[in-house]
Each structure stands twice: as C-alpha cells, then as structure tokens.
Design a protein around this motif. Structure first.
Motif, PDB file in Angstrom:
ATOM      1  N   ALA A  31       0.820  -1.222   0.000  1.00  0.00           N
ATOM      2  CA  ALA A  31       0.000   0.000   0.000  1.00  0.00           C
ATOM      3  C   ALA A  31       0.846   1.261   0.000  1.00  0.00           C
ATOM      4  O   ALA A  31       0.357   2.341  -0.353  1.00  0.00           O
ATOM      5  CB  ALA A  31      -0.945  -0.006   1.203  1.00  0.00           C
ATOM      6  N   ALA A  32       2.113   1.164   0.395  1.00  0.00           N
ATOM      7  CA  ALA A  32       2.988   2.341   0.376  1.00  0.00           C
ATOM      8  C   ALA A  32       3.489   2.641  -1.035  1.00  0.00           C
ATOM      9  O   ALA A  32       3.946   3.758  -1.306  1.00  0.00           O
ATOM     10  CB  ALA A  32       4.180   2.135   1.309  1.00  0.00           C
ATOM     11  N   TYR A  33       3.400   1.661  -1.927  1.00  0.00           N
ATOM     12  CA  TYR A  33       3.970   1.833  -3.257  1.00  0.00           C
ATOM     13  C   TYR A  33       3.329   2.967  -4.052  1.00  0.00           C
ATOM     14  O   TYR A  33       4.046   3.788  -4.654  1.00  0.00           O
ATOM     15  CB  TYR A  33       3.913   0.520  -4.042  1.00  0.00           C
ATOM     16  CG  TYR A  33       4.573   0.609  -5.389  1.00  0.00           C
ATOM     17  CD1 TYR A  33       5.961   0.746  -5.496  1.00  0.00           C
ATOM     18  CD2 TYR A  33       3.826   0.589  -6.564  1.00  0.00           C
ATOM     19  CE1 TYR A  33       6.580   0.853  -6.732  1.00  0.00           C
ATOM     20  CE2 TYR A  33       4.435   0.694  -7.797  1.00  0.00           C
ATOM     21  CZ  TYR A  33       5.802   0.824  -7.876  1.00  0.00           C
ATOM     22  OH  TYR A  33       6.423   0.943  -9.103  1.00  0.00           O
ATOM     23  N   PRO A  34       1.987   3.073  -4.113  1.00  0.00           N
ATOM     24  CA  PRO A  34       1.419   4.211  -4.863  1.00  0.00           C
ATOM     25  C   PRO A  34       1.785   5.562  -4.276  1.00  0.00           C
ATOM     26  O   PRO A  34       1.823   6.563  -4.999  1.00  0.00           O
ATOM     27  CB  PRO A  34      -0.093   3.962  -4.808  1.00  0.00           C
ATOM     28  CG  PRO A  34      -0.310   3.007  -3.688  1.00  0.00           C
ATOM     29  CD  PRO A  34       0.932   2.174  -3.625  1.00  0.00           C
ATOM     30  N   PHE A  35       2.069   5.620  -2.967  1.00  0.00           N
ATOM     31  CA  PHE A  35       2.460   6.891  -2.361  1.00  0.00           C
ATOM     32  C   PHE A  35       3.789   7.372  -2.936  1.00  0.00           C
ATOM     33  O   PHE A  35       3.941   8.549  -3.268  1.00  0.00           O
ATOM     34  CB  PHE A  35       2.548   6.765  -0.842  1.00  0.00           C
ATOM     35  CG  PHE A  35       1.227   6.855  -0.152  1.00  0.00           C
ATOM     36  CD1 PHE A  35       0.775   8.054   0.375  1.00  0.00           C
ATOM     37  CD2 PHE A  35       0.409   5.740  -0.027  1.00  0.00           C
ATOM     38  CE1 PHE A  35      -0.459   8.147   1.006  1.00  0.00           C
ATOM     39  CE2 PHE A  35      -0.829   5.821   0.598  1.00  0.00           C
ATOM     40  CZ  PHE A  35      -1.257   7.028   1.111  1.00  0.00           C
ATOM     41  N   ILE A  36       4.751   6.464  -3.078  1.00  0.00           N
ATOM     42  CA  ILE A  36       6.059   6.884  -3.574  1.00  0.00           C
ATOM     43  C   ILE A  36       6.101   6.925  -5.100  1.00  0.00           C
ATOM     44  O   ILE A  36       6.601   7.882  -5.694  1.00  0.00           O
ATOM     45  CB  ILE A  36       7.191   5.975  -3.021  1.00  0.00           C
ATOM     46  CG1 ILE A  36       8.565   6.468  -3.506  1.00  0.00           C
ATOM     47  CG2 ILE A  36       6.987   4.518  -3.386  1.00  0.00           C
ATOM     48  CD1 ILE A  36       9.726   5.737  -2.894  1.00  0.00           C
ATOM     49  N   ALA A  37       5.546   5.900  -5.775  1.00  0.00           N
ATOM     50  CA  ALA A  37       5.710   5.786  -7.218  1.00  0.00           C
ATOM     51  C   ALA A  37       4.685   6.586  -8.003  1.00  0.00           C
ATOM     52  O   ALA A  37       4.955   6.999  -9.126  1.00  0.00           O
ATOM     53  CB  ALA A  37       5.644   4.319  -7.640  1.00  0.00           C
ATOM     54  N   TYR A  38       3.505   6.808  -7.428  1.00  0.00           N
ATOM     55  CA  TYR A  38       2.465   7.569  -8.113  1.00  0.00           C
ATOM     56  C   TYR A  38       2.420   9.025  -7.645  1.00  0.00           C
ATOM     57  O   TYR A  38       2.314   9.943  -8.451  1.00  0.00           O
ATOM     58  CB  TYR A  38       1.100   6.921  -7.886  1.00  0.00           C
ATOM     59  CG  TYR A  38      -0.067   7.734  -8.406  1.00  0.00           C
ATOM     60  CD1 TYR A  38      -0.337   7.798  -9.767  1.00  0.00           C
ATOM     61  CD2 TYR A  38      -0.891   8.454  -7.547  1.00  0.00           C
ATOM     62  CE1 TYR A  38      -1.400   8.550 -10.262  1.00  0.00           C
ATOM     63  CE2 TYR A  38      -1.956   9.213  -8.021  1.00  0.00           C
ATOM     64  CZ  TYR A  38      -2.207   9.256  -9.377  1.00  0.00           C
ATOM     65  OH  TYR A  38      -3.253  10.006  -9.852  1.00  0.00           O
ATOM     66  N   SER A  39       2.517   9.242  -6.318  1.00  0.00           N
ATOM     67  CA  SER A  39       2.344  10.590  -5.768  1.00  0.00           C
ATOM     68  C   SER A  39       3.642  11.277  -5.378  1.00  0.00           C
ATOM     69  O   SER A  39       3.633  12.465  -5.075  1.00  0.00           O
ATOM     70  CB  SER A  39       1.422  10.528  -4.536  1.00  0.00           C
ATOM     71  OG  SER A  39       0.151  10.045  -4.898  1.00  0.00           O
ATOM     72  N   GLY A  40       4.747  10.555  -5.328  1.00  0.00           N
ATOM     73  CA  GLY A  40       6.013  11.183  -4.961  1.00  0.00           C
ATOM     74  C   GLY A  40       6.086  11.583  -3.508  1.00  0.00           C
ATOM     75  O   GLY A  40       6.676  12.614  -3.169  1.00  0.00           O
ATOM     76  N   ILE A  41       5.509  10.755  -2.621  1.00  0.00           N
ATOM     77  CA  ILE A  41       5.546  10.999  -1.180  1.00  0.00           C
ATOM     78  C   ILE A  41       6.475   9.964  -0.550  1.00  0.00           C
ATOM     79  O   ILE A  41       6.264   8.762  -0.739  1.00  0.00           O
ATOM     80  CB  ILE A  41       4.136  10.881  -0.561  1.00  0.00           C
ATOM     81  CG1 ILE A  41       3.205  11.942  -1.173  1.00  0.00           C
ATOM     82  CG2 ILE A  41       4.191  11.033   0.948  1.00  0.00           C
ATOM     83  CD1 ILE A  41       1.742  11.767  -0.779  1.00  0.00           C
ATOM     84  N   PRO A  42       7.519  10.368   0.166  1.00  0.00           N
ATOM     85  CA  PRO A  42       8.418   9.401   0.801  1.00  0.00           C
ATOM     86  C   PRO A  42       7.638   8.413   1.663  1.00  0.00           C
ATOM     87  O   PRO A  42       6.760   8.816   2.431  1.00  0.00           O
ATOM     88  CB  PRO A  42       9.344  10.274   1.650  1.00  0.00           C
ATOM     89  CG  PRO A  42       9.283  11.623   1.018  1.00  0.00           C
ATOM     90  CD  PRO A  42       7.895  11.763   0.471  1.00  0.00           C
TER      91      PRO A  42
END
Length: 775
Positions: A555-566
């Motif tokens: 679930a953390a993957y879309p935060f970093i790869a889609y939204s650019g959130i560490p």
C-alpha cells in the motif's frame, strides 16, 4: 537596559541632558512589544521645565530639581516593573496547551482549511530523549489492548458481506472520535471490484480432450481476471520472472499458446501475469510453494489457495488516473494494466499434483525443483482453466482522523492500514488496524497529558478495498494529488507488519533510510535488551540487507511511485519468510497467536512507527535525508558507464548524467549548509528550506508521462519506458539483439531521464536566481 542606566547616571551624575531613546522589545512569532521614553531638553517635570544645557550649581534650586529627579526615577522603576510583569505573563500564556477542536462530524478533509487550523503560537519544547521515553511509557501501558482490539475487529468483519464494509468503517470512525482526535471524517468512493461468480472456478486435466483425469475447484479467486475458458498444454516457469521465461526460451520450451504454472513470491502476482502475457501464454496458474513460507509451530505444511488481484496497477482499474466518485459523467475507461488472460491461484498440494503431470525437458538445476518443464503432459494432453468472476460496483470508505500541528498544521505525516480482508485477515489487516488505533490514542495522550506539541500534523487513515490493490488509498491520492505533493511529508504503512519474529525487513524511500536507522538503534528486539540494529550487525550483514524493493502490492507503493511521497513499510518475519496464511482462510487469531506473542509484537511495531512519526513532527528541520539520493544517482551513472563502448558507438556519452547528478550533489550540499547557518527562530526561512526537502521525492516523478496511462511515474522506483530500469534493459538489447534496439527511442529515454534529474537538482537549489547551472 544599558541605555536606561546611562540615563539614570545622567540625572544623578549632573551630566548634560540629551535626547535618549531605549526600547525593551519582546519578539515572539513576529509580535513586538515596545516602550519608548524620551528624556529631552524641552520636556517638563511637573510644572518645572528643564531648559538648561549646563550643569547647575549645587546651591541652586536644589529642592525643585530633587523633586523632579525623584518623580522621573519613580516613573522609570514603575515602567520597568510593568514590562517585566507583561513579559512574564506572555511567556506563560504562550506555552499553555490549546483547547482541542473536537469536531468529529466534519466531512471535509481539506487540511489546509483555515477554519480547521487555528494554530497556537509555539511548538514543542521537549528534548528528543524525553519524548522517546514518554512514547515508551505510553506504549507499555497499552501492551495488553492489542488482542482485545483484534478480537473486536474480527467480530465486526465476520458480519454479512453487504454490511461488512460499512459496519467496520463506522466502528473505526467511532473509535477515532472516542480517542478525541482534533477532527474525524469519511472519504467515500464508488468503485468497480470483482466477486466470485455463482459457480466455482475450475482447473481440469483432460485426456483426449474429453476424459477428465483431475478437477481442481479452488475456494477463492483472483480479482480482475477475465471470465473465460482456455485450454492448452502446461509449462512450469518457476517464479514467473522475465529471466525465468528467458530460461525457457533458451531451452526451446514453447510458452506460446499454453498455460503456465508458477509459484508465488519474489514478485507480485500481477507482474507474473504481465510477464506471461508478454511471452504469449494463454493463462496462468499460481501456487504457493511451502518452502518459501513460514508456518506457526508444527502446523501442516499445506497452504490453501490465497486471494489476490491481477491488476498491474493500483486503485480502481476502471477509473485510471482519476478518483471514483458517484454518478460521474466520465467516458468509459480501463487501465492498461488489466490482464487479458485468465489467472487463478491454487493450493500448494494442487500445484505439486500438476507438476507431476508435466513431461519434457528437466527443470534447470538452479531452480531447486525436480520436475519437467512441459508443455507435454503424462497421461493427458491438455489443461482447461475456467473463470467465472463477476464485476460489482461497491461503495467503499476511507476513515481519517488527525492531530493538529502547532507550527505548521498544513504539513502532515500520514500513517495508515487497510481495513478489509478476504478471509479472517488477522495478520493482513487486523494487526495494522489495532496498531493504528492504539497509536492514535498514544499520540493523543502525549499531546493532551504530557505537553507534547508536534510541529506538524499527524493523519491517521483506515483504507477501504486494500485487498484489491490499494483501491481506497489510491482513489484518495488521485482525488487530492495536487494538494498532497505540497503538504504530505511521508507515509507509514502498517499492513502485514507481524508475520513472525526474529527478522526485520523494510521497504523505504532513500529519504527515510536515516530515520529508519536511528529508530532501529533505539527500539529493542521483542523480548530482549538488544536493539533492532543488532539484526543487521550480526553475521556481517549490513543495513542494506534489511531493505527490500517495494512490491506493487504494498500500500505504500502508490504513495512513492504515483504521488512522490516518501514512504516506508516494514514487517517482522520468521527466517526472512512471509507468513504462509496471509490471504487464506487460515489467517486467524489462533494461527497468528501460535506463531508469535501478538501483544509484544504489536507493541514493538507501535514503538517503531511511533518513533518515525515523532521524528518527522518534532525537529525544526525535517529529518528526510535527501543526501541518500546522491548514492542512488551515482550508482545509476556508474551502471551506464559500464556500457561506455556501446554508447560511444551510438555517438552518446554519460557526461550529462554525471553532470546532472553533480548538480544534485552540489544542491544538496548547499541546502545542508543553509540549514546549518539558519536561525531556528526564523520560521518562514525554516519552512522554505523544509519545503525544498519535502518535494525531493515528487521531483523524481517524470513530468513527461501521463498519470492516467503510466501511473508509476517515479524514474527510479516506477514502471514504464521513463524509468532507469527500462532504459538499461533497452540499452542491453544493443548488445544482445540489435535488431530490437531503437536508437531514437533510447535517445529520448536518456534525454528525459537526465533532464528529470536536472530538474530535481534545480528544485533542490531553491529560487531560480540561486541556480547557476550551465545546460
């Protein structure tokens, strides 16, 4: 005060009077309180004007002058006393705790709303050691509550399916409200998910196309598989990675027109299906190999067919790139990541049985499996895969609560856990939900009872439809993408954090490495006096060994790869292996309890996540280590350098990659110096510097691809032709299969990858007038 003494000396020392100004100034958060007193040669004292510029003889009108001096001196003392009292009162009032705004029924999640944020004038004054000790004390108090919360979750989630989502969502909302968070609200979406059909999916082994030799009827399904029936030979392809398919090709094993059998693990289920499609297979069967997994105690080494999804993407695949709202008028749309071939999971026993049917070439010895590769079958000539899944539109809920920050309330750390599960879902969802609720309670207690004043806000999120590919989290990201990349500091994922004990693994943005290291140095291994850092110090292992790549199913993957959130995900495991029962009917409280001490492990997870949150909300400077990306970029440049001869032959060079990486290095060094030289009381300056740090991850999203068609835009951790991985794979074709190498495409890949790094360096440098790069 020196000027005050000088004025008094002038009075009593009989020196000439002059125009004198003094100020006692108190500056807090930009407020100034200033008092001025003038002692001038034309001012009056009572009825006596002071007009002389020379010292009067001592035998003059001493009585009048003495009275004047006494009145002035008394006035001076009164003013000094008044100022001291005023400053003391302001100091006390500034450090008083604010009254929380317990608006639990608000329905807006715009955390930048000025009506939501009425921030006090000061932030925390606690030292890190004191704050960490408070966290440990509060966590120790709550150790016994985790099992109770998990049992409550299990009771709610066992209700009838139509009412399950809303019932559990309402329970989470009530729990957040009872904790006393500053605001609680819901986020609703109407999404298209997939259910099992009225008849079970089947795998049938046939002889002569008619005689049934074996029938497998799994009790679960794979979401987003096409509903169809396919027949053909069967090929074993290990883990279904690209290199596994290439190995089959090298052994002249034909995948085209056949079904493939692969074992779960190493890569996501959807990636296995994507690879099978690329090599022209007509269907995929996936089984869990028991040797890849950890079991509780002396449990039987059998794994039932696990639930999964085959969408090579994230979120609702029928609204790619935009959020799923009710009654929208958007045109029909489908994600390019939806599979075009049927897929089904089967049990570990069924997988072994199918292996026994295979004939042909022996499996490679490095695969560690004694079997044949197929596609020929012993005693049979075909396998049929029949899928009967159906689409269904459903309403899902994301539930949020937050604690307001005191300095920068519109900057926030997000911590979340998925709420849903197929099957009991204790390790998959209940553990994360219980930790999420208890962490909200603990951090609220620190603010309410212990005087902690987080500089930045903390958002607690309970996601819906996580089992179908982080649907709830992704729809929220899509709905607020423009806002979040400027305000969200980091995301901490709590899903599947307890899968055993003894081994610790994490997936994290490089920006989070330092926070993770520092936390591991201060949190103990469960039931021991050794810190977690001992887990990567033993056996000559390194910190890098605990870092594993993000899975698309994380679930953390879309935060970093889609939204650019560490982002960061972490979990405890047994012997580095995943828990065997996740996604199956065996993921029960009893199974997990026989594997680990649930309360102890949940308490440790709370300590880790709690420390990460506190570190991100405590310090003046955001502790995101942007310098780590220098190493990442350097390794990329060095990898390209190994292809120097190939690049030179094409008239290309790695010069510009090294140049852009050098600019990023210089920008990061400059920013570090600016922080070192900055005044910690200059809040606008600190905010400006922190904002540059916040945007580092987002600046590695390629601006040259569409979030609708290519959602994972990160050039290092994403998927697509814009990524460094794709660039290197394409360049390798120049050596291995030059006919497939497209030089124009590669030149574009190299140019856009290089310029994305350059843009990240420019943004880190600050204002455009501070950038001194030669393009």
């Amino acid at each position: 005060m020196e000027k005050v003494r000088s004025s008094v000396t002038n009075f009593f020392g009989r020196v000439p009077l002059s125009y004198t100004r003094f100020s006692l100034t108190q500056q807090t958060d930009g407020d100034a309180s200033q008092v001025e007193m003038k002692l001038a040669d034309d001012e009056e004292c009572g009825d006596q004007a002071v007009v002389e510029h020379v010292v009067k003889p001592r035998n003059g009108n001493n009585h009048s002058k003495s009275l004047c001096f006494k009145i002035l001196f008394a006035s001076l003392i009164f003013l000094i006393g008044f100022l001291i009292g005023y400053l003391s009162y302001r100091g006390r009032s500034e450090y008083a705790l604010p009254k929380p705004n317990n608006d639990h029924n608000g329905d807006s999640d715009d955390l930048s709303d000025p009506e939501v944020f009425i921030a006090p004038e000061t932030s925390n004054i606690l030292y890190w050691g004191d704050l960490r000790s408070m966290l440990e004390t509060e966590t120790a108090k709550s150790t016994s509550v985790f099992t109770d919360t998990i049992k409550k979750w299990s009771e709610k989630s066992s209700e009838a399916e139509p009412a399950k989502e809303e019932s559990v969502a309402n329970w989470i909302h009530d729990e957040f409200s009872n904790i006393g968070l500053d605001k609680v609200w819901n986020d609703e979406h109407y999404v298209r998910l997939q259910d099992a059909g009225s008849s079970l999916n089947k795998v049938t082994v046939l002889k002569n196309g008619q005689e049934v030799i074996k029938v497998i009827s799994p009790t679960t399904y794979v979401a987003y598989s096409p509903s169809t029936s396919k027949s053909g030979g069967l090929v074993y392809c290990h883990y279904g990675r690209k290199q596994d398919f290439i190995t089959l090709s090298e052994k002249n094993v034909n995948v085209t027109g056949n079904l493939v059998l692969v074992r779960s693990g190493l890569i996501s289920l959807s990636e296995k299906v994507k690879n099978a499609e690329f090599f022209k297979a007509i269907g995929v069967l996936i089984y869990p190999e028991p040797s890849d997994f950890a079991f509780p105690g002396d449990a039987s080494q059998i794994i039932n067919a696990p639930f999964g999804h085959a969408h090579f993407g994230t979120g609702d695949p029928y609204t790619p790139g935009f959020p799923s709202f009710n009654h929208t008028q958007f045109p029909p749309s489908e994600s390019s990541g939806l599979p075009k071939i049927p897929v089904q999971t089967i049990s570990s026993d069924d997988g072994k049985n199918l292996l026994e049917f295979l004939d042909g070439v022996n499996c490679p010895s490095q695969w560690g499996v004694q079997c044949m590769l197929g596609p020929k079958l012993k005693e049979a000539n075909s396998v049929t895969l029949e899928i009967n899944n159906v689409l269904a539109e459903k309403k899902i809920y994301n539930i949020f609560g937050f604690l307001r920050g005191f300095d920068e309330p519109d900057r926030y750390v997000i911590v979340g856990a998925q709420r849903d599960a197929k099957g009991p879902g204790v390790a998959k969802a209940a553990v994360g939900t219980s930790v999420l609720l208890e962490m909200a309670q603990i951090l609220r207690n620190l603010v309410k009872n212990e005087g902690y004043k987080p500089r930045r806000s903390i958002v607690f999120a309970s996601w819906g439809a996580g089992e179908f590919g982080s649907v709830g989290a992704t729809e929220w990201l899509e709905g607020y993408l423009t806002t979040l990349h400027t305000k969200a500091i980091a995301y901490i994922n709590l899903d599947s954090t307890v899968q055993g004990s003894g081994t610790f693994r994490a997936s994290a943005s490089p920006l989070m490495y330092s926070i993770l290291k520092n936390t591991m140095n201060e949190v103990n291994v469960p039931a021991s006096s050794y810190t977690l850092s001992s887990l990567f110090n033993k056996d000559d292992s390194k910190f890098e060994d605990i870092i594993v790549p993000f899975s698309m199913e994380d679930a953390a993957y879309p935060f970093i790869a889609y939204s650019g959130i560490p982002s960061v995900s972490f979990s405890f495991k047994k012997d580095s292996k995943s828990y065997a029962y996740i996604g199956t009917e065996m993921d029960t409280f009893q199974s997990l309890q026989s594997l680990v001490d649930i309360d102890t492990m949940c308490s440790t997870v709370t300590q880790i996540a709690g420390q990460i949150i506190l570190r991100l909300t405590h310090d003046h400077k955001l502790p995101l280590d942007y310098d780590e990306y220098n190493g990442v970029l350097l390794r990329s440049a060095m990898a390209l350098s190994k292809k120097y001869a190939t690049l030179k032959e094409k008239g290309l060079s790695v010069k510009w990659i090294y140049s852009s990486r050098g600019d990023f290095k210089r920008a990061s060094d400059t920013l570090t110096r600016e922080f070192t030289d900055s005044d910690t009381d200059d809040k606008p300056m600190l905010r400006s510097l922190n904002d540059r740090i916040m945007k580092v991850e987002h600046n590695f999203l390629s601006p040259y691809v569409s979030p609708k068609d290519t959602p994972f835009r990160h050039i290092i951790y994403g998927y697509g032709n814009h990524t460094f991985t794709a660039l290197m794979e394409h360049l390798n074709l120049a050596d291995t299969n030059n006919q497939l190498f497209d030089e124009d495409l590669f030149r574009n890949q190299l140019a856009l990858f290089t310029w994305t790094i350059q843009e990240a360096a420019n943004a880190l440098s600050g204002e455009i007038w501070d950038i001194d790069n030669e393009f």
